[in-house]
Design a protein around this motif. Structure first.
Motif, PDB file in Angstrom:
ATOM      1  N   GLN A   1     -30.636  -8.793  85.008  1.00 56.15           N
ATOM      2  CA  GLN A   1     -29.843  -9.269  86.177  1.00 56.15           C
ATOM      3  C   GLN A   1     -29.928 -10.725  86.253  1.00 56.15           C
ATOM      4  O   GLN A   1     -29.113 -11.521  86.854  1.00 56.15           O
ATOM      5  CB  GLN A   1     -30.275  -8.520  87.330  1.00 56.15           C
ATOM      6  CG  GLN A   1     -29.482  -8.877  88.634  1.00 56.15           C
ATOM      7  CD  GLN A   1     -27.981  -8.366  88.479  1.00 56.15           C
ATOM      8  OE1 GLN A   1     -27.833  -7.330  87.841  1.00 56.15           O
ATOM      9  NE2 GLN A   1     -27.141  -9.214  89.053  1.00 56.15           N
ATOM     10  N   LYS A   2     -31.203 -11.368  86.236  1.00 50.48           N
ATOM     11  CA  LYS A   2     -31.286 -12.831  86.417  1.00 50.48           C
ATOM     12  C   LYS A   2     -30.454 -13.520  85.655  1.00 50.48           C
ATOM     13  O   LYS A   2     -29.752 -14.544  86.087  1.00 50.48           O
ATOM     14  CB  LYS A   2     -32.641 -13.321  86.267  1.00 50.48           C
ATOM     15  CG  LYS A   2     -33.088 -14.634  86.531  1.00 50.48           C
ATOM     16  CD  LYS A   2     -34.353 -14.934  86.300  1.00 50.48           C
ATOM     17  CE  LYS A   2     -34.713 -16.620  86.786  1.00 50.48           C
ATOM     18  NZ  LYS A   2     -36.107 -16.781  86.610  1.00 50.48           N
ATOM     19  N   ARG A   3     -30.217 -13.203  84.152  1.00 43.44           N
ATOM     20  CA  ARG A   3     -29.240 -14.059  83.514  1.00 43.44           C
ATOM     21  C   ARG A   3     -28.012 -13.792  83.487  1.00 43.44           C
ATOM     22  O   ARG A   3     -27.137 -14.478  83.687  1.00 43.44           O
ATOM     23  CB  ARG A   3     -29.769 -13.696  81.929  1.00 43.44           C
ATOM     24  CG  ARG A   3     -28.960 -14.386  81.074  1.00 43.44           C
ATOM     25  CD  ARG A   3     -29.427 -14.000  79.599  1.00 43.44           C
ATOM     26  NE  ARG A   3     -28.513 -14.516  78.480  1.00 43.44           N
ATOM     27  CZ  ARG A   3     -28.538 -14.326  77.228  1.00 43.44           C
ATOM     28  NH1 ARG A   3     -29.352 -13.174  76.884  1.00 43.44           N
ATOM     29  NH2 ARG A   3     -27.718 -14.606  76.473  1.00 43.44           N
ATOM     30  N   ALA A   4     -27.628 -12.463  84.052  1.00 45.97           N
ATOM     31  CA  ALA A   4     -26.337 -12.073  84.170  1.00 45.97           C
ATOM     32  C   ALA A   4     -25.519 -12.728  85.322  1.00 45.97           C
ATOM     33  O   ALA A   4     -24.565 -12.979  85.461  1.00 45.97           O
ATOM     34  CB  ALA A   4     -26.543 -10.253  84.016  1.00 45.97           C
ATOM     35  N   SER A   5     -26.265 -12.833  86.249  1.00 47.30           N
ATOM     36  CA  SER A   5     -25.987 -13.533  87.557  1.00 47.30           C
ATOM     37  C   SER A   5     -25.555 -14.876  87.252  1.00 47.30           C
ATOM     38  O   SER A   5     -24.823 -15.573  88.027  1.00 47.30           O
ATOM     39  CB  SER A   5     -26.957 -13.448  88.616  1.00 47.30           C
ATOM     40  OG  SER A   5     -28.034 -14.227  88.190  1.00 47.30           O
ATOM     41  N   GLN A   6     -26.036 -15.506  86.315  1.00 51.50           N
ATOM     42  CA  GLN A   6     -25.413 -16.934  85.868  1.00 51.50           C
ATOM     43  C   GLN A   6     -24.169 -16.926  85.149  1.00 51.50           C
ATOM     44  O   GLN A   6     -23.633 -18.020  84.865  1.00 51.50           O
ATOM     45  CB  GLN A   6     -26.550 -17.585  84.940  1.00 51.50           C
ATOM     46  CG  GLN A   6     -27.919 -17.537  85.845  1.00 51.50           C
ATOM     47  CD  GLN A   6     -29.005 -18.354  84.810  1.00 51.50           C
ATOM     48  OE1 GLN A   6     -28.818 -18.306  83.643  1.00 51.50           O
ATOM     49  NE2 GLN A   6     -30.219 -18.220  85.387  1.00 51.50           N
ATOM     50  N   LEU A   7     -23.651 -15.776  84.840  1.00 51.07           N
ATOM     51  CA  LEU A   7     -22.389 -15.811  84.081  1.00 51.07           C
ATOM     52  C   LEU A   7     -21.188 -16.032  85.010  1.00 51.07           C
ATOM     53  O   LEU A   7     -21.337 -15.496  86.092  1.00 51.07           O
ATOM     54  CB  LEU A   7     -22.412 -14.642  83.438  1.00 51.07           C
ATOM     55  CG  LEU A   7     -23.326 -14.208  82.244  1.00 51.07           C
ATOM     56  CD1 LEU A   7     -23.140 -12.872  81.759  1.00 51.07           C
ATOM     57  CD2 LEU A   7     -23.377 -15.286  81.092  1.00 51.07           C
ATOM     58  N   ALA A   8     -20.032 -16.527  84.736  1.00 51.10           N
ATOM     59  CA  ALA A   8     -18.888 -16.568  85.478  1.00 51.10           C
ATOM     60  C   ALA A   8     -18.406 -15.296  85.779  1.00 51.10           C
ATOM     61  O   ALA A   8     -18.109 -15.169  86.735  1.00 51.10           O
ATOM     62  CB  ALA A   8     -17.953 -17.620  84.850  1.00 51.10           C
TER      63      ALA A   8
END
Length: 281
Positions: free
Chosen positions: A76-83
């Motif tokens: 989730q931490k990485r996915a939340s940085q996606l546009a």
């Protein structure tokens, strides 16, 4: 064109529900992992339809509800940085378990949101005939969804687990925090305090992590597509309900709940899902 026969399909499905990865099954059977993937998705989708058809008009006296965490594509931490996050990130499997028969009447794979909670509870309500006693954890979205779906015709309590406030010092990075105590809160009706528990569903969650490869922590076995995760979860719960004998009950949960009167084989499960057509090897 080579196609898989029923014996090969049974071997693959039996290996999948025992927690084997695609690549390990490929090595054991000599069948390409893409073929194994196609079979898993087809049988898994059929299992979802089978569960929807069979789990109707149930009488479950004591239900325990919980959510099982996994992720799709990335944490989730990485996915939340996606546009555009899309389907990547956290994915929770909401599951209900009958404490008496150990039957899983329904499940739902989605986000840990109020909307997905309502979808799960509405689905559960449509399958239950009697007034059940329900226990959940302290997730706030449960209360309103259960009150609305059951129209207060339910005995409902939440179980709060209080953990130590220290940062897990000396217990190891991946060790769970120490639980100090648990507290019970009655929210609707008059539930029996002795049966306010989520122990059975939490134990079943362990079975999922042991037997469904996509839930194994700290590996690269996570789902890359949400559809594959949903198919894998449906395959696990259908096999759990109809094929696997519960060691305490000495029968399958579906037999204990009166959903079926016999023990199913893996081949019968495949046939019941409508997945018996040939699959290219």
């Amino acid at each position: 064109m080579n196609t898989l026969n029923m014996n090969e399909r049974c071997r693959i499905v039996a290996a999948l529900v025992e927690g084997n990865s695609f690549r390990s099954i490929e090595r054991m059977t000599g069948i390409h992992r893409d073929t194994i993937m196609r079979l898993m998705v087809r049988v898994g989708n059929g299992c979802a339809r089978l569960m929807d058809e069979q789990m109707r008009n149930l009488r479950c006296e004591r239900l325990q509800l919980d959510e099982l965490w996994a992720f799709v594509g990335m944490k989730q931490k990485r996915a939340s940085q996606l546009a555009e996050r899309g389907e990547f990130g956290d994915a929770y499997t909401f599951v209900a378990l009958d404490a008496d028969t150990k039957l899983v009447p329904c499940f739902h794979v989605g986000r840990r949101t109020w909307t997905d909670t309502a979808i799960f509870i509405d689905d559960l309500r449509s399958r239950i005939l009697n007034r059940p006693q329900i226990t959940t954890d302290a997730f706030a979205a449960y209360y309103g969804s259960i009150r609305r779906a059951f129209n207060s015709e339910v005995d409902y309590a939440q179980l709060f687990k209080v953990f130590a406030s220290e940062t897990n010092a000396g217990r190891g990075r991946y060790s769970p925090p120490e639980m100090v105590r648990s507290e019970k809160e009655v929210l609707i009706g008059d539930p029996d305090p002795e049966h306010v528990s989520t122990s059975f569903v939490e134990r079943q969650n362990l079975s999922v992590r042991m037997e469904c490869r996509r839930f194994t922590r700290l590996t690269n076995a996570f789902s890359k597509k949400l559809a594959n995760l949903k198919a894998s979860v449906a395959l696990h719960y259908a096999h759990y309900n109809f094929v696997r004998i519960h060691r305490t009950l000495r029968m399958t949960p579906a037999m204990a709940a009166g959903v079926t009167d016999r023990l199913w084989s893996v081949s019968e499960l495949i046939e019941a899902t409508g997945s018996e057509e040939q699959i290219a090897a």
